[in-house]
Design a protein around this motif. Sequence first.
Motif, PDB file in Angstrom:
ATOM      1  N   ASP A   1       0.791  -1.272   0.017  1.00 13.95           N
ATOM      2  CA  ASP A   1      -0.179  -0.056  -0.017  1.00 13.95           C
ATOM      3  C   ASP A   1       0.662   1.346   0.041  1.00 13.95           C
ATOM      4  OD1 ASP A   1      -2.271  -1.494  -0.097  1.00 13.95           O
ATOM      5  OD2 ASP A   1      -2.470  -1.646   2.154  1.00 13.95           O
ATOM      6  N   ASP A   2       2.199   1.051  -0.052  1.00 10.28           N
ATOM      7  CA  ASP A   2       2.971   2.504  -0.247  1.00 10.28           C
ATOM      8  C   ASP A   2       2.977   2.683  -1.529  1.00 10.28           C
ATOM      9  OD1 ASP A   2       3.904   2.548   2.431  1.00 10.28           O
ATOM     10  OD2 ASP A   2       5.806   1.676   2.115  1.00 10.28           O
ATOM     11  N   GLU A   3       3.030   3.995  -1.948  1.00 10.08           N
ATOM     12  CA  GLU A   3       3.017   4.461  -3.266  1.00 10.08           C
ATOM     13  C   GLU A   3       4.445   4.743  -3.844  1.00 10.08           C
ATOM     14  OE1 GLU A   3      -1.376   6.446  -2.933  1.00 10.08           O
ATOM     15  OE2 GLU A   3       0.422   7.696  -3.119  1.00 10.08           O
ATOM     16  N   LEU A   4       4.579   4.289  -4.972  1.00  7.84           N
ATOM     17  CA  LEU A   4       5.758   4.602  -5.935  1.00  7.84           C
ATOM     18  C   LEU A   4       5.557   5.750  -6.940  1.00  7.84           C
ATOM     19  CD1 LEU A   4       8.825   4.390  -6.819  1.00  7.84           C
ATOM     20  CD2 LEU A   4       7.814   2.390  -8.552  1.00  7.84           C
ATOM     21  N   LEU A   5       5.932   6.820  -6.693  1.00  7.95           N
ATOM     22  CA  LEU A   5       5.569   7.985  -7.733  1.00  7.95           C
ATOM     23  C   LEU A   5       6.425   7.945  -8.926  1.00  7.95           C
ATOM     24  CD1 LEU A   5       4.691  11.372  -6.301  1.00  7.95           C
ATOM     25  CD2 LEU A   5       3.298   9.661  -7.060  1.00  7.95           C
TER      26      LEU A   5
ATOM     27  N   ALA B   1       3.581  -2.536  -3.223  1.00  8.43           N
ATOM     28  CA  ALA B   1       3.273  -1.317  -3.288  1.00  8.43           C
ATOM     29  C   ALA B   1       2.402  -0.851  -4.635  1.00  8.43           C
ATOM     30  CB  ALA B   1       4.600  -0.575  -3.306  1.00  8.43           C
ATOM     31  N   ARG B   2       2.021   0.368  -4.543  1.00  6.81           N
ATOM     32  CA  ARG B   2       1.353   0.633  -5.640  1.00  6.81           C
ATOM     33  C   ARG B   2       2.102   1.679  -6.431  1.00  6.81           C
ATOM     34  NH1 ARG B   2      -3.355   4.047  -6.715  1.00  6.81           N
ATOM     35  NH2 ARG B   2      -3.020   5.695  -5.058  1.00  6.81           N
ATOM     36  N   VAL B   3       2.168   1.602  -7.848  1.00  5.15           N
ATOM     37  CA  VAL B   3       2.713   2.441  -8.776  1.00  5.15           C
ATOM     38  C   VAL B   3       1.596   3.434  -9.277  1.00  5.15           C
ATOM     39  CG1 VAL B   3       3.790   2.589 -11.086  1.00  5.15           C
ATOM     40  CG2 VAL B   3       3.927   0.543  -9.504  1.00  5.15           C
ATOM     41  N   VAL B   4       2.075   4.804  -9.087  1.00  9.74           N
ATOM     42  CA  VAL B   4       1.233   5.967  -9.257  1.00  9.74           C
ATOM     43  C   VAL B   4       2.068   6.573 -10.695  1.00  9.74           C
ATOM     44  CG1 VAL B   4       0.427   8.171  -8.552  1.00  9.74           C
ATOM     45  CG2 VAL B   4       0.683   6.449  -6.845  1.00  9.74           C
ATOM     46  N   PRO B   5       1.763   6.447 -11.656  1.00  8.98           N
ATOM     47  CA  PRO B   5       2.439   7.150 -12.866  1.00  8.98           C
ATOM     48  C   PRO B   5       2.126   8.666 -12.777  1.00  8.98           C
ATOM     49  CG  PRO B   5       0.881   5.377 -13.670  1.00  8.98           C
ATOM     50  CD  PRO B   5       0.562   5.522 -12.153  1.00  8.98           C
ATOM     51  N   VAL B   6       2.995   9.525 -13.116  1.00  8.42           N
ATOM     52  CA  VAL B   6       2.651  10.936 -13.408  1.00  8.42           C
ATOM     53  C   VAL B   6       3.027  11.117 -14.910  1.00  8.42           C
ATOM     54  CG1 VAL B   6       3.329  13.068 -12.915  1.00  8.42           C
ATOM     55  CG2 VAL B   6       3.233  11.163 -11.052  1.00  8.42           C
ATOM     56  N   LEU B   7       2.165  11.303 -15.768  1.00  5.23           N
ATOM     57  CA  LEU B   7       2.302  11.507 -17.177  1.00  5.23           C
ATOM     58  C   LEU B   7       2.995  12.795 -17.595  1.00  5.23           C
ATOM     59  CD1 LEU B   7       2.166   9.833 -19.921  1.00  5.23           C
ATOM     60  CD2 LEU B   7      -0.126  10.778 -19.972  1.00  5.23           C
TER      61      LEU B   7
ATOM     62  N   GLU C   1       5.037  20.042 -11.771  1.00  2.00           N
ATOM     63  CA  GLU C   1       4.058  20.250 -10.946  1.00  2.00           C
ATOM     64  C   GLU C   1       3.255  19.096 -10.674  1.00  2.00           C
ATOM     65  OE1 GLU C   1       3.723  22.914  -9.561  1.00  2.00           O
ATOM     66  OE2 GLU C   1       5.467  24.284 -10.709  1.00  2.00           O
ATOM     67  N   ARG C   2       3.072  18.354 -11.964  1.00  2.00           N
ATOM     68  CA  ARG C   2       2.078  17.162 -11.627  1.00  2.00           C
ATOM     69  C   ARG C   2       2.768  16.295 -10.534  1.00  2.00           C
ATOM     70  NH1 ARG C   2       0.732  15.506 -17.834  1.00  2.00           N
ATOM     71  NH2 ARG C   2       0.070  17.591 -18.546  1.00  2.00           N
ATOM     72  N   LEU C   3       3.916  16.118 -10.393  1.00  2.00           N
ATOM     73  CA  LEU C   3       4.633  15.164  -9.676  1.00  2.00           C
ATOM     74  C   LEU C   3       4.443  15.738  -8.012  1.00  2.00           C
ATOM     75  CD1 LEU C   3       6.287  12.611  -9.602  1.00  2.00           C
ATOM     76  CD2 LEU C   3       8.299  14.243  -9.066  1.00  2.00           C
ATOM     77  N   LEU C   4       4.564  16.989  -7.943  1.00  2.24           N
ATOM     78  CA  LEU C   4       4.256  17.651  -6.524  1.00  2.24           C
ATOM     79  C   LEU C   4       2.810  17.309  -6.072  1.00  2.24           C
ATOM     80  CD1 LEU C   4       6.003  21.136  -6.648  1.00  2.24           C
ATOM     81  CD2 LEU C   4       7.051  19.163  -5.608  1.00  2.24           C
TER      82      LEU C   4
END
Length: 365
Positions: free
Chosen positions: A104-108, A126-132, A142-145
Amino acid sequence: MTEARTLLYPTPRARVQAMKEYHPPLGCRDALRLDFNENTLACSPKVREVLGRITAGDLTRYPEREPVEAVVAAHLDLAPQQVALTNGVDEAIHVLFETFLESDDELLLPVPTYTMYEVYASATDARVVPVLAADNLQFPFERLLAAITPRTKIIAIANPNSPSGSVATRAQILEIASRAPQAVVLVDEAYFHFHGETVMDLLSSVPNLIVARTFSKAYGLAGLRLGLLAGPVELMRWVKRVLSPYSVNSLALACLPPALEDATYLDWYVGEVVQARAEFGAVLDAAEVRRWPSHANFVLVEIGARHAEFVRLMSTAGVLVRDRSSDPGCDGRVRITIGTRQQMRQAALVLNETLAALRAGNEAQ
Ligand SMILES: Cc1ncc(COP(=O)(O)O)c(C=O)c1O
């Protein structure tokens, strides 16, 4: 007659069953390999000399990593406890994720990016959170922040990034690290030498920063599998608990000090690539092929709907390039490694012939 029995095999974790298989394309010996972002020529001759002196007896012993970690640490102006040598950056990523990611941790992950981050994240819960990234493929700061949450545990930034060649600035990395103090910010500097900027000097002042480097690119040692992680001692001591004591083999360890010492060779090769990158960029511009500005030893280009045919025709003409169409936001795009000036002049001829063939085909349709 023996009775046919149905064999029952144990099943792997659901997450592993859902993983896509990764099949790197097989190289062809005679071709110019511009598909893996390797050094396209050779490693330092000093490394070859050391390899030639290795005896059969040397191979009987388990490898000793620590003395070589001390050499690398001195080279990077760090303490030995801050450095861990790994079996390529790939192992470094794997070990780092295993060390820090709980379920349940997130990898950005700013995407598109290096494929193996997602592969190794899948080996955790862990959950992968893609930032396109936007269409210009610049680092999506900005999207990553905006994507940082209390569950964010690792933020993986390839800098320069692959396949785009884009970079995050030092100020951006500092801001991200301070906005996510609960997370490890991994800055993967695999292509550092072709960019020239690093955040390695921030390791003593930023407590959640870890830097990765590889010997697979500028140093020309991809076959030896050699990478490193560097970070604050307080983080590296956990990483070192997870890391196998023998994953870096003794040939790689023997070759590392001469590779580091031969700055003349490294500077020459990097200089070649940087000049070839500019020359090849001009060739692409003249051919009216869209390209993304690159700070690494490759360039991403827009080929469009006939990308697969382009890659096949280039390969038939002896130049291997990598189709990145299946990367997020990269449909129709192809990545071309930059080698020496001479190699890239050859590649330019093949590129122009291939484009002419594709365009002639378009007209005929
Ligand atoms: C951003 C990035 N990191 C790491 C690697 C792999 O490095 P290594 O060969 O040290 O495993 C690559 C290889 O292409 C890469 O593009």
